[in-house]
Design a protein around this motif. Structure first.
Motif, PDB file in Angstrom:
ATOM      1  N   ARG A 169       0.785  -1.185  -0.058  1.00  0.00           N
ATOM      2  CA  ARG A 169       0.120  -0.134   0.086  1.00  0.00           C
ATOM      3  C   ARG A 169       0.894   1.260  -0.081  1.00  0.00           C
ATOM      4  N   GLY A 170       0.586   2.199  -0.803  1.00  0.00           N
ATOM      5  CA  GLY A 170       1.176   3.393  -0.940  1.00  0.00           C
ATOM      6  C   GLY A 170       2.561   3.338  -1.768  1.00  0.00           C
ATOM      7  N   TRP A 171       2.828   2.105  -2.132  1.00  0.00           N
ATOM      8  CA  TRP A 171       3.972   2.100  -3.054  1.00  0.00           C
ATOM      9  C   TRP A 171       3.652   2.485  -4.631  1.00  0.00           C
ATOM     10  N   ILE A 172       4.477   2.809  -5.287  1.00  0.00           N
ATOM     11  CA  ILE A 172       4.431   2.911  -6.858  1.00  0.00           C
ATOM     12  C   ILE A 172       5.357   2.083  -7.551  1.00  0.00           C
ATOM     13  N   SER A 173       4.983   0.944  -8.262  1.00  0.00           N
ATOM     14  CA  SER A 173       5.684   0.000  -8.687  1.00  0.00           C
ATOM     15  C   SER A 173       5.804   0.224 -10.283  1.00  0.00           C
ATOM     16  N   PHE A 174       7.208   0.433 -10.601  1.00  0.00           N
ATOM     17  CA  PHE A 174       7.634   0.318 -12.223  1.00  0.00           C
ATOM     18  C   PHE A 174       7.997  -1.134 -12.514  1.00  0.00           C
ATOM     19  N   GLU A 175       7.736  -2.103 -11.639  1.00  0.00           N
ATOM     20  CA  GLU A 175       8.764  -3.375 -11.699  1.00  0.00           C
ATOM     21  C   GLU A 175       8.048  -4.131 -12.988  1.00  0.00           C
ATOM     22  N   TYR A 176       6.774  -4.375 -12.794  1.00  0.00           N
ATOM     23  CA  TYR A 176       6.342  -5.566 -13.943  1.00  0.00           C
ATOM     24  C   TYR A 176       5.693  -4.883 -15.104  1.00  0.00           C
ATOM     25  N   LEU A 177       5.867  -5.699 -16.244  1.00  0.00           N
ATOM     26  CA  LEU A 177       5.270  -5.520 -17.532  1.00  0.00           C
ATOM     27  C   LEU A 177       3.878  -6.102 -17.592  1.00  0.00           C
ATOM     28  N   ARG A 178       2.672  -5.539 -17.122  1.00  0.00           N
ATOM     29  CA  ARG A 178       1.477  -6.021 -17.142  1.00  0.00           C
ATOM     30  C   ARG A 178       0.487  -4.856 -17.596  1.00  0.00           C
ATOM     31  N   MET A 179      -0.414  -5.280 -18.513  1.00  0.00           N
ATOM     32  CA  MET A 179      -1.385  -4.273 -18.719  1.00  0.00           C
ATOM     33  C   MET A 179      -2.178  -3.697 -17.575  1.00  0.00           C
ATOM     34  N   ASP A 180      -2.426  -2.558 -17.635  1.00  0.00           N
ATOM     35  CA  ASP A 180      -3.524  -1.971 -16.612  1.00  0.00           C
ATOM     36  C   ASP A 180      -5.038  -2.621 -16.757  1.00  0.00           C
ATOM     37  N   PRO A 181      -5.157  -3.238 -15.559  1.00  0.00           N
ATOM     38  CA  PRO A 181      -6.350  -3.832 -15.646  1.00  0.00           C
ATOM     39  C   PRO A 181      -7.708  -2.866 -15.611  1.00  0.00           C
ATOM     40  N   ARG A 182      -7.427  -1.657 -15.355  1.00  0.00           N
ATOM     41  CA  ARG A 182      -8.547  -0.650 -15.362  1.00  0.00           C
ATOM     42  C   ARG A 182      -8.937  -0.505 -16.989  1.00  0.00           C
ATOM     43  N   LEU A 183      -7.976  -0.883 -17.795  1.00  0.00           N
ATOM     44  CA  LEU A 183      -8.090  -0.763 -19.097  1.00  0.00           C
ATOM     45  C   LEU A 183      -8.682  -1.998 -19.851  1.00  0.00           C
ATOM     46  N   PHE A 184      -8.817  -2.932 -19.393  1.00  0.00           N
ATOM     47  CA  PHE A 184      -9.335  -4.272 -19.845  1.00  0.00           C
ATOM     48  C   PHE A 184     -10.777  -4.021 -20.444  1.00  0.00           C
ATOM     49  N   PRO A 185     -11.210  -4.270 -21.392  1.00  0.00           N
ATOM     50  CA  PRO A 185     -12.584  -4.349 -22.193  1.00  0.00           C
ATOM     51  C   PRO A 185     -13.271  -5.366 -21.897  1.00  0.00           C
ATOM     52  N   MET A 186     -13.676  -5.386 -20.473  1.00  0.00           N
ATOM     53  CA  MET A 186     -14.419  -6.274 -19.720  1.00  0.00           C
ATOM     54  C   MET A 186     -15.701  -6.530 -20.372  1.00  0.00           C
ATOM     55  N   GLU A 187     -16.460  -5.417 -20.745  1.00  0.00           N
ATOM     56  CA  GLU A 187     -17.842  -5.440 -21.310  1.00  0.00           C
ATOM     57  C   GLU A 187     -17.797  -6.304 -22.754  1.00  0.00           C
ATOM     58  N   HIS A 188     -17.016  -5.728 -23.575  1.00  0.00           N
ATOM     59  CA  HIS A 188     -17.097  -6.274 -24.750  1.00  0.00           C
ATOM     60  C   HIS A 188     -16.808  -7.805 -24.825  1.00  0.00           C
ATOM     61  N   PHE A 189     -15.605  -8.041 -24.039  1.00  0.00           N
ATOM     62  CA  PHE A 189     -15.209  -9.430 -24.141  1.00  0.00           C
ATOM     63  C   PHE A 189     -16.286 -10.382 -23.439  1.00  0.00           C
ATOM     64  N   ARG A 190     -16.923  -9.698 -22.404  1.00  0.00           N
ATOM     65  CA  ARG A 190     -18.062 -10.688 -22.124  1.00  0.00           C
ATOM     66  C   ARG A 190     -19.317 -10.853 -22.951  1.00  0.00           C
ATOM     67  N   THR A 191     -19.474  -9.821 -23.680  1.00  0.00           N
ATOM     68  CA  THR A 191     -20.318 -10.148 -24.870  1.00  0.00           C
ATOM     69  C   THR A 191     -20.043 -10.928 -25.919  1.00  0.00           C
ATOM     70  N   CYS A 192     -18.821 -10.925 -26.120  1.00  0.00           N
ATOM     71  CA  CYS A 192     -18.262 -11.769 -27.192  1.00  0.00           C
ATOM     72  C   CYS A 192     -18.247 -13.301 -26.736  1.00  0.00           C
ATOM     73  N   LEU A 193     -17.994 -13.545 -25.351  1.00  0.00           N
ATOM     74  CA  LEU A 193     -18.180 -14.884 -24.747  1.00  0.00           C
ATOM     75  C   LEU A 193     -19.641 -15.328 -24.729  1.00  0.00           C
ATOM     76  N   GLY A 194     -20.401 -14.313 -24.419  1.00  0.00           N
ATOM     77  CA  GLY A 194     -21.931 -14.857 -24.204  1.00  0.00           C
ATOM     78  C   GLY A 194     -22.336 -15.284 -25.471  1.00  0.00           C
ATOM     79  N   ARG A 195     -22.103 -14.323 -26.686  1.00  0.00           N
ATOM     80  CA  ARG A 195     -22.674 -14.828 -28.135  1.00  0.00           C
ATOM     81  C   ARG A 195     -21.996 -16.169 -28.693  1.00  0.00           C
TER      82      ARG A 195
END
Lengths: 494, 494
Positions: free
Chosen positions: B125-151
């Motif tokens: 908590r309170g740290w800022i990490s430049f350590e890992y190469l991982r996409m920002d989960p805040r940017l995942f297109p959750m709804e569109h992917f879920r729609t594709c999955l459902g279809r």
């Protein structure tokens, strides 16, 4: 000038239609390097779309290297390397991929039938196939699984689409540990590694222990798809004859005495391909031999859940106080294979080594499918599904055994009478030379030929019948066809 | 007598409540072997449930080996082997798993930090990490992917949960081939193998070609997670210094002249860890060297789609008329990693060999996730997502570069200025000895230490900054903290 119309009803987003059409014109040379595209405003007016739609299309073309963009001015077509011609693409590679590959890969490749790299084919129309061990898709619990998937999506959010734990989803490992508890095996989530199905589990175990020259004991016949892997890893294969009550333990003990053995691979329940289940004393003696000679035991319990008649026998792992057993389970043969979820259960020291191999081999398995499966288990769907499968397959197996008795003379073949699972092993009586594949094909029926389950040349002709994807009517008709086919061989003889 | 009540609201099915409660009593000895349970009718009356509910519970208990069932009579408790005690479970394994494992596995295990087998930890908590190469989960297109999955679920049915093609879902391979076409690479679906992410792709290629003593050339520094794999496969590592414009091609050519080289591994775009992109002439000369010396080239294009500024450069694979290049792509670094989908594109002769390794290693990847991803691409979501990612990360990268200029003196460090991707490489000026990890920790900031990207001991101190999961505010604050931390080292010096 650019002339084209957008299609309102083709389902493709308009910006994509625009970028595709423009890209096509650049590829075919209608638009050439240096050509200037219309401004976003102009093209938007022309096509009666919003400027942002055109801007998005231009952005796409830029990101694909088709145009240069400069703020405020119209895009200019760039020069791109021409796409290689189809004729160029199809020609030989400048590299000899057999020389690039290691001998171990070359061997695996040369001995793998080409069809194994494609989806196993459906039988031709009108055929009945006893060939493959695959659950009947008509029995997949589609709706319940979809509900679990949807609920996971709503409640667990973005973590479902991130990287997961290389050992697998913790909730699923806990559900599996609980499930194993009901089979008398006491393990925690830390003693479990989720794998991409049972084949991946076998691969990881072999990869962990493999050194050329080490020896692995297998039942003979055994699971056909472990044999090429054992050879790929340079391992010697010690075939232990399978008797009516399981692997011949006297032979196993002799082999242990003669030289170092590095792994014993066994399927105690509804063995693949024979359907044989070993009894408690056999399991105890097997574990005792492994203990005395210090050999790890790989217990492939791929159908542990599919015991639908006869007395329950406990897994070898349940008696394994010395932690010598690596237990392999899977959802593929009782639920469906598409989640690609199997598991290994072993001492934490073993699991950690396997987890490192998985970590460097592919990081982690998909969280979403594991989370849905964990729900499927914890909400009771899995147990209910197992009960249903027991009812269905108990009847199918009874139907198959009754049909065999009706259609196939005991002078032609003997067969096993499994207490669970999907597999029946037919051992054919000596016969005049026959092209079995042709003869079965003449009746539009197929079964897995026995020789694929042996490392060395087997004595006699065998077939593995899988009833996993056939209903009772299909089973009865299929066995009638087998009877007619076999009649052509044996009645010709008489 | 059995006394318990069912809980209407616990969400657990009643039959499961009954079987769990009875199983507990058997485990604790309240019910003993030989004890007879009530008839289904009697227990159903007692608990006010339907007889079929009790019957299902008894069926479950039978299938778990707790009771014997005989048609028409009440179930009788069986004797089960007692569960091993916890103390027994925790004790040492009778086997030494280091001796069971091959030396190659042992090495990998000993050199892998323990944390690598668990999910990478979130920063405190309170740290800022430049350590890992991982996409920002805040940017995942959750709804569109879920729609594709459902279809996909509604329209494609049970085939989604069956076994798939070991080479991967055909529709997805076609979508990928089309996507690669927009980067100037002309391939068909038959030249593509879907993998479980890029790491799996690298593992398959190395597994295909590995023989102890073969040599692989890598950029130095390079992707940290390929180094342990190369060692695991017994391959020699030839480190080629990375200059500002890419791998030093004179060194590569000299190495080719001196002895056989068996693979060149390169990341032409936004190289990991440096962020460097090579230009067209560099790519042409690299391919020319590989052609002249007959060396296959593994082009890791893990961030091909993330070019958001500067001129577009074509992939090496687009110029590869001799089919020497094995191209590796992934959805993990532009969409999300949770689908575990990457791919390899190469000559069909190469792809077939890789497909056989995949087939025997794990059969096939999950159809459901691939089908959903294919829809995500064909419906235009992927292109729109890429455009969005370009906008977001172009700004984040500009923010990071501006912040570095403000907070970090050019006398302390030099850094790269990438045209895309997420990675910036800091090369620190010579300094008095410093415990860098401690100093960064004192400011609650972390970055990936440079030595993890070298096979041999690097000269100088480096850090890889990943901005992939930080927003602009976090990037600015993080770089301020880096500046304060570095100040502690360099101002002490001055």
């Amino acid at each position: 000038m650019i002339l084209f119309e957008l299609d309102e009803n083709c389902g493709k987003p308009k910006s994509r239609q625009i970028s595709d059409l423009l890209a096509d014109r650049m590829k075919t040379g209608l638009l050439k390097p240096g050509d200037r595209l219309p401004s976003t405003r102009k093209l938007a007016d022309l096509l009666r779309v919003h400027r942002s739609t055109v801007a998005l299309a231009y952005q796409t073309l830029w990101s694909l290297g088709f145009v240069d963009l400069q703020r405020g001015s119209a895009p200019v077509v760039r020069s791109r390397a021409p796409l290689p011609e189809a004729s160029e693409r199809e020609r030989e590679s400048a590299l000899d991929w057999d020389r690039v590959s290691s001998p171990a890969t070359g061997d695996l490749y040369r001995h793998a039938p080409l069809r194994t790299v494609q989806r196993s084919p459906s039988p031709p129309r009108g055929w009945i196939s006893f060939e493959y061990l695959r659950m009947d898709p008509r029995l997949f619990p589609m709706e319940h699984f979809r509900t679990c998937l949807g609920r996971a999506f709503r409640e667990e959010g973005t973590s479902l689409l991130g990287y997961g734990d290389p050992r697998g989803h913790e909730g699923l490992r806990e559900a599996i540990a609980a499930r194993m508890g009901t089979h008398g095996i006491s393990v925690t989530a830390d003693e479990i590694l989720i794998t991409n199905g049972a084949q991946h589990a076998l691969d990881l175990v072999l990869r962990m222990m493999a050194e050329p020259g080490k020896t692995v004991a297998v039942e003979s016949p055994t699971y056909g798809d472990i044999l090429p892997l054992l050879r790929h890893y340079g391992l010697n294969i010690a075939e232990i004859p399978l008797k009516e009550d399981g692997m011949d333990l006297d032979t196993l003990e002799n082999i242990c005495r003669k030289g170092p053995l590095h792994l014993v691979y066994t399927m105690p329940n509804f063995q693949n391909p024979t359907g044989i289940t070993t009894d408690q004393p056999h399991r105890e003696r097997l574990l005792d031999i492994c203990s005395r000679f210090g050999v790890p035991l790989l217990e492939d319990a791929f159908e542990e859940e599919m015991k639908y008649s006869g007395r329950v026998v406990l897994p070898v792992k349940s008696m394994d106080t010395g932690h010598r057993v690596i237990y392999c389970g899977t959802f593929s043969k009782v639920l469906f294979p598409g989640a690609r979820v199997g598991w290994l259960a072993a001492h934490p020291e073993c699991i950690r080594r396997l987890a490192v191999l998985r970590r460097y081999g592919e990081l982690s398995p998909p969280v979403l499918l594991q989370a849905a499966l964990a729900r499927f288990c914890s909400e009771g769907h899995f147990e209910r599904h197992i009960s249903r499968m027991h009812r269905v397959y108990r009847k199918r197996m009874q139907t198959a055994l009754a049909a065999l008795k009706r259609s196939i003379s005991p002078e032609w073949a003997a067969w096993t009478r499994p207490d669970g699972g999907y597999l029946i092993w037919l051992s054919m009586a000596p016969s005049p030379p026959a092209d079995w594949e042709d003869i079965l094909a003449s009746e539009k029926v197929s079964a897995a030929p026995g020789y694929t389950f042996y490392s060395s040349e087997p004595t006699g002709v065998h077939f593995r019948l899988s009833i996993s994807s056939l209903d009772e009517e299909e089973i009865e008709e299929g066995i009638r066809r087998l009877g007619r086919a076999f009649g052509k061989v044996y009645e010709r003889k008489g």
